[in-house]
Motif scaffolding. Structure first.
Motif, mmCIF file in Angstrom:
data_model
loop_
_atom_site.group_PDB
_atom_site.id
_atom_site.type_symbol
_atom_site.label_atom_id
_atom_site.label_comp_id
_atom_site.label_asym_id
_atom_site.label_seq_id
_atom_site.Cartn_x
_atom_site.Cartn_y
_atom_site.Cartn_z
ATOM 1 N N GLY A 42 0.819 -1.200 0.000
ATOM 2 C CA GLY A 42 0.000 0.000 0.000
ATOM 3 C C GLY A 42 0.856 1.254 0.000
ATOM 4 O O GLY A 42 2.086 1.197 0.055
ATOM 5 N N PRO A 43 0.210 2.405 -0.015
ATOM 6 C CA PRO A 43 0.952 3.663 -0.047
ATOM 7 C C PRO A 43 1.680 3.908 1.258
ATOM 8 O O PRO A 43 1.208 3.527 2.334
ATOM 9 C CB PRO A 43 -0.138 4.715 -0.290
ATOM 10 C CG PRO A 43 -1.392 4.089 0.241
ATOM 11 C CD PRO A 43 -1.258 2.624 -0.047
ATOM 12 N N ALA A 44 2.825 4.565 1.176
ATOM 13 C CA ALA A 44 3.583 4.879 2.393
ATOM 14 C C ALA A 44 2.831 5.866 3.268
ATOM 15 O O ALA A 44 2.975 5.864 4.485
ATOM 16 C CB ALA A 44 4.956 5.439 2.028
ATOM 17 N N GLY A 45 2.023 6.729 2.653
ATOM 18 C CA GLY A 45 1.196 7.638 3.424
ATOM 19 C C GLY A 45 1.943 8.814 4.016
ATOM 20 O O GLY A 45 1.511 9.389 5.006
ATOM 21 N N GLY A 46 3.085 9.173 3.460
ATOM 22 C CA GLY A 46 3.857 10.290 3.978
ATOM 23 C C GLY A 46 5.332 10.087 3.699
ATOM 24 O O GLY A 46 5.731 9.119 3.057
ATOM 25 N N ASP A 47 6.149 11.000 4.219
ATOM 26 C CA ASP A 47 7.578 10.934 3.922
ATOM 27 C C ASP A 47 8.396 10.315 5.050
ATOM 28 O O ASP A 47 9.620 10.312 5.001
ATOM 29 C CB ASP A 47 8.114 12.323 3.585
ATOM 30 C CG ASP A 47 8.035 13.291 4.763
ATOM 31 O OD1 ASP A 47 7.392 12.950 5.780
ATOM 32 O OD2 ASP A 47 8.613 14.381 4.670
ATOM 33 N N LEU A 48 7.739 9.766 6.061
ATOM 34 C CA LEU A 48 8.459 9.044 7.110
ATOM 35 C C LEU A 48 8.786 7.650 6.601
ATOM 36 O O LEU A 48 7.959 7.016 5.945
ATOM 37 C CB LEU A 48 7.595 8.964 8.366
ATOM 38 C CG LEU A 48 8.302 8.750 9.703
ATOM 39 C CD1 LEU A 48 9.172 9.950 10.058
ATOM 40 C CD2 LEU A 48 7.281 8.512 10.803
ATOM 41 N N SER A 49 9.974 7.148 6.882
ATOM 42 C CA SER A 49 10.381 5.848 6.345
ATOM 43 C C SER A 49 9.406 4.755 6.769
ATOM 44 O O SER A 49 8.857 4.768 7.866
ATOM 45 C CB SER A 49 11.797 5.497 6.805
ATOM 46 O OG SER A 49 11.847 5.373 8.211
ATOM 47 N N ARG A 50 9.206 3.797 5.872
ATOM 48 C CA ARG A 50 8.213 2.753 6.093
ATOM 49 C C ARG A 50 8.509 1.887 7.314
ATOM 50 O O ARG A 50 7.597 1.322 7.920
ATOM 51 C CB ARG A 50 8.123 1.843 4.857
ATOM 52 C CG ARG A 50 7.316 2.415 3.707
ATOM 53 C CD ARG A 50 7.205 1.367 2.614
ATOM 54 N NE ARG A 50 6.399 1.784 1.490
ATOM 55 C CZ ARG A 50 5.093 1.593 1.383
ATOM 56 N NH1 ARG A 50 4.441 1.007 2.370
ATOM 57 N NH2 ARG A 50 4.445 1.978 0.310
ATOM 58 N N ASP A 51 9.774 1.734 7.666
ATOM 59 C CA ASP A 51 10.149 0.788 8.714
ATOM 60 C C ASP A 51 9.814 1.277 10.112
ATOM 61 O O ASP A 51 10.042 0.578 11.088
ATOM 62 C CB ASP A 51 11.654 0.506 8.644
ATOM 63 C CG ASP A 51 12.477 1.769 8.889
ATOM 64 O OD1 ASP A 51 12.424 2.673 8.040
ATOM 65 O OD2 ASP A 51 13.159 1.841 9.921
#
Length: 409
Positions: A86-95
């Motif tokens: 799905g989309p990351a939903g922002g610029d914070l890293s996914r992890d």
């Protein structure tokens, strides 16, 4: 609409007690850092959407269904984000594990301060909070495939903690739980399915039996389990011995608890429990950039003594625990509770299980001041990714070194 109230509400429907004030933990939501983390991860609308659905409920039973559905959805959304779906939903890293933590608190604050138009007792509100906690932590979503073609691994992590010291903090054990939940690791003995859950850093939840309630149904069906938490700087530790002692360090609610770990049937409670993880194989293997140690040290009051003594090689007969290898905080306690449960279920001789401490997750050298620093930086992300990858490698080694002939209960 429940909104984001931060003060006690007045009583709603007749027979409904006034809502509670937000907890110390929930009050931190109003600070800039949590708001930034939620915004930059795309989780900033979670609480408002939840509040609208909760306000549409017309009975305690309907409210319960909303809580279970939305709590479960939050866990799935956090897992999907970390695992790249799905989309990351922002610029914070996914992890990042922090969006789950702060979004959950925003949701529990909604329940705590909610004033429905129907009667809601204190016990019913407490039940809603309990269901929200359990579902949003993955504790009710542990599922393994049927049959013996795949081995089963259970891993637990923790929320961020010491937030008054640095509210930006992330917990690599929670990040690991999100990264590995539902994944399959390949071992020399075949595939292994990993299921995970996250626990709060709160003394009261542990005293209420949260660990045992979550793990008891699953220990008889798994081939290996490990509780995981953040430990020392620059190193992993496999904790050899766990102690039945709470040292009182404040938790995420700034509450303290000192004394013997409270468990069911205290008359049969041992002072010490021991890992059955294959620590020798784990410490000998090349699993990543951080060294891994077999930590045998404990602090005890020797039999007949009155003062605590550090024992580098483990406890002596008849001693009273004052710290396990993992200390006297909730990391030691979850290890103690999980391994005591293992033993009380009669699995101590056949089920590998224990505790792994990860390195402390550190920000970059130019980003160490909580007052002026950024919520993330490239070194912070690299450190977290490396820790998560090394935990995964440790699981592979431990699973391969476990007993492949074990018959599940």
């Amino acid at each position: 609409m429940a909104g984001l109230a931060t003060t006690p509400a007045t009583a709603g429907a007749a027979g409904t007690p006034a809502a509670s004030a937000p907890t110390v933990e929930e009050q931190r939501l109003d600070k800039d850092v949590p708001r930034e983390i939620l915004r930059r991860s795309g989780f900033d609308a979670v609480a408002a959407e939840f509040a609208r659905k909760l306000d549409a409920a017309r009975s305690p039973a309907e409210a319960c269904r909303v809580v279970v559905r939305e709590g479960s959805a939050l866990w799935r959304r956090a897992v999907d984000r970390v695992q790249g779906r799905g989309p990351a939903g922002g610029d914070l890293s996914r992890d990042d594990d922090r969006p789950l933590y702060w979004a959950r608190l925003a949701m529990t604050r909604e329940v705590r301060t909610w004033q429905p138009e129907f009667a809601l007792t204190e016990a019913q509100r407490a039940g809603l909070l309990d269901k929200l906690e359990r579902t949003s932590r993955g504790q009710t979503a542990i599922r393994y495939p049927h049959g013996d073609g795949i081995r089963r691994v259970l891993l637990t992590g923790f929320d961020p903690f010491t937030l008054d010291r640095d509210i930006r903090i992330s917990n690599p054990s929670g990040a690991t739980a999100l990264a590995l939940d539902g994944t399959v690791i390949e071992t020399a003995d075949g595939p292994a399915r990993v299921e995970t859950a996250v626990f709060p850093v709160r003394w009261r939840d542990f005293a209420d039996g949260a660990v045992e309630r979550a793990l008891r149904p699953h220990l008889p069906e798994v081939d290996l389990f490990t509780t995981v938490s953040q430990g020392r700087v620059g190193r992993f530790d496999v904790e050899r011995t766990n102690g039945a002692w709470r040292g009182g360090f404040p938790d995420n609610e700034n509450a303290s608890s000192t004394g013997t770990v409270p468990v069911a049937d205290p008359a049969s409670q041992p002072q010490w429990t021991t890992t059955t993880l294959p620590y020798g194989a784990v410490t000998d293997a090349e699993t990543g950039r951080f060294p891994v140690y077999d930590n045998t040290s404990v602090t005890e009051i020797p039999a007949g003594g009155t003062q605590p003594v550090v024992r580098p090689d483990g406890p002596t007969p008849g001693s009273a625990a004052r710290a396990g290898g993992g200390g006297d905080y909730l990391s030691n306690e979850i290890a103690y509770r999980a391994t005591l449960l293992r033993d009380r279920l009669g699995l101590g001789a056949v089920l590998p299980g224990g505790h792994v401490h990860t390195p402390v997750l550190q920000f970059g050298a130019g980003n160490t001041d909580p007052a002026t620093g950024a919520v993330t930086d490239p070194e912070f992300v690299r450190n977290r990714l490396d820790i998560v990858a090394q935990v995964r490698s440790i699981l592979v080694v431990a699973t391969e070194a476990g007993d492949p002939t074990r018959t599940r209960g």
